[in-house]
Design a protein around this motif. Structure first.
Motif, PDB file in Angstrom:
ATOM      1  N   GLU A 108       0.868  -1.052   0.016  1.00 60.53           N
ATOM      2  CA  GLU A 108      -0.067  -0.140   0.147  1.00 60.53           C
ATOM      3  C   GLU A 108       0.869   1.344   0.077  1.00 60.53           C
ATOM      4  O   GLU A 108       0.572   2.318  -0.418  1.00 60.53           O
ATOM      5  CB  GLU A 108      -0.874   0.048   1.178  1.00 60.53           C
ATOM      6  CG  GLU A 108      -2.073  -0.955   1.030  1.00 60.53           C
ATOM      7  CD  GLU A 108      -3.198  -0.664   2.201  1.00 60.53           C
ATOM      8  OE1 GLU A 108      -2.789   0.119   3.210  1.00 60.53           O
ATOM      9  OE2 GLU A 108      -4.220  -0.815   1.975  1.00 60.53           O
ATOM     10  N   SER A 109       2.049   1.287   0.554  1.00 55.21           N
ATOM     11  CA  SER A 109       3.069   2.406   0.673  1.00 55.21           C
ATOM     12  C   SER A 109       3.416   2.823  -0.708  1.00 55.21           C
ATOM     13  O   SER A 109       4.115   3.821  -0.731  1.00 55.21           O
ATOM     14  CB  SER A 109       4.211   2.221   1.713  1.00 55.21           C
ATOM     15  OG  SER A 109       4.927   0.997   1.047  1.00 55.21           O
ATOM     16  N   ARG A 110       3.368   2.055  -1.763  1.00 57.70           N
ATOM     17  CA  ARG A 110       4.072   2.208  -2.781  1.00 57.70           C
ATOM     18  C   ARG A 110       3.099   3.244  -3.596  1.00 57.70           C
ATOM     19  O   ARG A 110       2.091   3.196  -3.831  1.00 57.70           O
ATOM     20  CB  ARG A 110       4.147   1.111  -3.870  1.00 57.70           C
ATOM     21  CG  ARG A 110       4.970   0.088  -3.231  1.00 57.70           C
ATOM     22  CD  ARG A 110       6.564   0.250  -3.642  1.00 57.70           C
ATOM     23  NE  ARG A 110       6.824   0.068  -5.077  1.00 57.70           N
ATOM     24  CZ  ARG A 110       6.980  -1.153  -5.943  1.00 57.70           C
ATOM     25  NH1 ARG A 110       7.068  -2.066  -5.141  1.00 57.70           N
ATOM     26  NH2 ARG A 110       7.014  -1.071  -7.218  1.00 57.70           N
ATOM     27  N   ASP A 111       3.863   4.280  -4.469  1.00 60.92           N
ATOM     28  CA  ASP A 111       3.213   5.150  -5.292  1.00 60.92           C
ATOM     29  C   ASP A 111       2.797   4.367  -6.463  1.00 60.92           C
ATOM     30  O   ASP A 111       3.331   3.281  -6.933  1.00 60.92           O
ATOM     31  CB  ASP A 111       4.212   6.304  -5.636  1.00 60.92           C
ATOM     32  CG  ASP A 111       4.425   7.429  -4.634  1.00 60.92           C
ATOM     33  OD1 ASP A 111       3.750   7.304  -3.809  1.00 60.92           O
ATOM     34  OD2 ASP A 111       5.390   8.085  -4.815  1.00 60.92           O
ATOM     35  N   ILE A 112       1.486   4.826  -7.069  1.00 63.70           N
ATOM     36  CA  ILE A 112       1.107   4.225  -8.314  1.00 63.70           C
ATOM     37  C   ILE A 112       1.153   5.417  -9.153  1.00 63.70           C
ATOM     38  O   ILE A 112       0.288   6.357  -8.950  1.00 63.70           O
ATOM     39  CB  ILE A 112      -0.184   3.488  -8.308  1.00 63.70           C
ATOM     40  CG1 ILE A 112      -0.060   2.282  -7.106  1.00 63.70           C
ATOM     41  CG2 ILE A 112      -0.540   3.015  -9.542  1.00 63.70           C
ATOM     42  CD1 ILE A 112      -1.464   1.836  -6.949  1.00 63.70           C
ATOM     43  N   GLU A 113       1.671   5.391 -10.326  1.00 62.25           N
ATOM     44  CA  GLU A 113       1.606   6.404 -11.370  1.00 62.25           C
ATOM     45  C   GLU A 113       0.634   5.974 -12.580  1.00 62.25           C
ATOM     46  O   GLU A 113       0.424   4.861 -12.778  1.00 62.25           O
ATOM     47  CB  GLU A 113       3.016   6.653 -12.178  1.00 62.25           C
ATOM     48  CG  GLU A 113       4.187   7.172 -11.109  1.00 62.25           C
ATOM     49  CD  GLU A 113       5.389   7.607 -11.654  1.00 62.25           C
ATOM     50  OE1 GLU A 113       5.366   7.944 -12.805  1.00 62.25           O
ATOM     51  OE2 GLU A 113       6.330   7.499 -11.151  1.00 62.25           O
ATOM     52  N   VAL A 114      -0.273   6.840 -12.880  1.00 56.85           N
ATOM     53  CA  VAL A 114      -1.299   6.654 -13.750  1.00 56.85           C
ATOM     54  C   VAL A 114      -1.389   7.787 -14.863  1.00 56.85           C
ATOM     55  O   VAL A 114      -1.410   8.778 -14.809  1.00 56.85           O
ATOM     56  CB  VAL A 114      -2.793   6.900 -13.032  1.00 56.85           C
ATOM     57  CG1 VAL A 114      -3.841   6.275 -14.110  1.00 56.85           C
ATOM     58  CG2 VAL A 114      -2.788   5.934 -11.717  1.00 56.85           C
ATOM     59  N   HIS A 115      -1.320   7.228 -16.064  1.00 59.63           N
ATOM     60  CA  HIS A 115      -1.430   7.854 -17.241  1.00 59.63           C
ATOM     61  C   HIS A 115      -3.012   7.435 -17.928  1.00 59.63           C
ATOM     62  O   HIS A 115      -3.178   6.352 -17.862  1.00 59.63           O
ATOM     63  CB  HIS A 115      -0.191   7.566 -18.261  1.00 59.63           C
ATOM     64  CG  HIS A 115       1.169   8.020 -17.829  1.00 59.63           C
ATOM     65  ND1 HIS A 115       1.800   9.070 -18.340  1.00 59.63           N
ATOM     66  CD2 HIS A 115       1.733   7.042 -17.094  1.00 59.63           C
ATOM     67  CE1 HIS A 115       2.905   9.021 -17.743  1.00 59.63           C
ATOM     68  NE2 HIS A 115       2.821   7.745 -16.909  1.00 59.63           N
ATOM     69  N   GLN A 116      -3.650   8.645 -18.196  1.00 61.96           N
ATOM     70  CA  GLN A 116      -4.862   8.571 -18.907  1.00 61.96           C
ATOM     71  C   GLN A 116      -4.693   8.953 -20.406  1.00 61.96           C
ATOM     72  O   GLN A 116      -4.446  10.327 -20.564  1.00 61.96           O
ATOM     73  CB  GLN A 116      -5.803   9.373 -18.098  1.00 61.96           C
ATOM     74  CG  GLN A 116      -7.252   9.275 -18.459  1.00 61.96           C
ATOM     75  CD  GLN A 116      -8.403  10.152 -17.951  1.00 61.96           C
ATOM     76  OE1 GLN A 116      -7.902  11.183 -16.974  1.00 61.96           O
ATOM     77  NE2 GLN A 116      -9.611   9.873 -17.929  1.00 61.96           N
ATOM     78  N   PHE A 117      -4.943   8.159 -21.373  1.00 62.04           N
ATOM     79  CA  PHE A 117      -4.782   8.561 -22.878  1.00 62.04           C
ATOM     80  C   PHE A 117      -6.034   8.473 -23.506  1.00 62.04           C
ATOM     81  O   PHE A 117      -6.973   7.710 -23.636  1.00 62.04           O
ATOM     82  CB  PHE A 117      -3.899   7.576 -23.346  1.00 62.04           C
ATOM     83  CG  PHE A 117      -2.261   7.628 -22.963  1.00 62.04           C
ATOM     84  CD1 PHE A 117      -1.488   8.625 -23.416  1.00 62.04           C
ATOM     85  CD2 PHE A 117      -1.889   6.713 -21.927  1.00 62.04           C
ATOM     86  CE1 PHE A 117      -0.140   8.623 -23.118  1.00 62.04           C
ATOM     87  CE2 PHE A 117      -0.434   6.857 -21.663  1.00 62.04           C
ATOM     88  CZ  PHE A 117       0.282   7.621 -22.251  1.00 62.04           C
TER      89      PHE A 117
END
Length: 210
Positions: A108-117
């Protein structure tokens, strides 16, 4: 497919359509993209944490890829607008994050990077991924198909190494969740063409990385 070190190279699953329908309208609000791929890719980008079913937006940062990874826009600091608040707080989007974390096993501590295309077919053989066969520089890269309109092409391609022929090809259907082991394999997508030249053609998707 399984590597000799027992790491999964590719995982596939399909998301139930009600969750996809819940995020689909937000792709109509994507802003213009001021960078080199702006003619054919609209996008937003955010760094998130997902803890106890709550999404928190992390400080805005520029998205940068080394030119050894991205020979199209490498070493360029790109700043995009964040994903919309109503999107990241929606049950449908939280379900996608839950699926991503379940498939990757990240904490849960990990960052999640999200790209919306939104990838637009604007001419003959428009490239969804202008950098070609590539890796993104993460442990996990997941493509989530959301919508497609008036296009042929745009299939996901996976490669054992950069100079190889593709070992996997699949249409990015609405609801497809395709998780790629970005340290072990490479990926790309086939060019897109409009089916009807007089109408808009596009592919909508999220890309989740960690």
């Amino acid at each position: 497919m399984t590597a000799v070190n027992n790491q999964n190279l590719l995982q596939l699953r399909f998301i139930q359509q009600p969750h996809i329908e819940g995020v689909k309208p937000f792709f109509d609000h994507l802003p213009d993209n001021p960078y080199a791929d702006g003619a054919f890719r609209k996008r937003r980008y955010s760094v998130l944490k997902f803890v106890d079913n709550e999404v928190s937006l992390q400080p805005t940062k520029a998205f940068v890829q080394d030119d050894s990874i991205n020979n199209f826009q490498g070493n360029i600091e790109r700043v995009y607008e964040n994903l919309e608040t109503d999107l990241i707080n929606s049950d449908a989007f939280k379900h996608l994050l839950t699926e991503f974390r379940a498939m990757t096993g990240i904490e849960e501590s990990r960052d999640i990077e999200v790209h919306q295309f939104r990838m637009l077919a604007i001419e003959s053989d428009t490239p969804p991924a202008p950098e070609g066969v590539h890796q993104d520089g993460f442990d996990h890269v997941c493509v989530c198909g959301v919508s497609h309109e008036n296009i042929a092409g745009g299939e996901l391609l996976v490669y054992e190494h950069k100079e190889a022929e593709p070992c996997f090809k699949m249409e990015i259907k609405d609801g497809l969740f395709a998780l790629v082991n970005d340290r072990e394999v490479w990926h790309n997508a086939t060019p897109m063409n409009k089916l009807n030249a007089d109408e808009v053609g596009y592919l909508d998707c999220f890309v989740f990385t960690a």
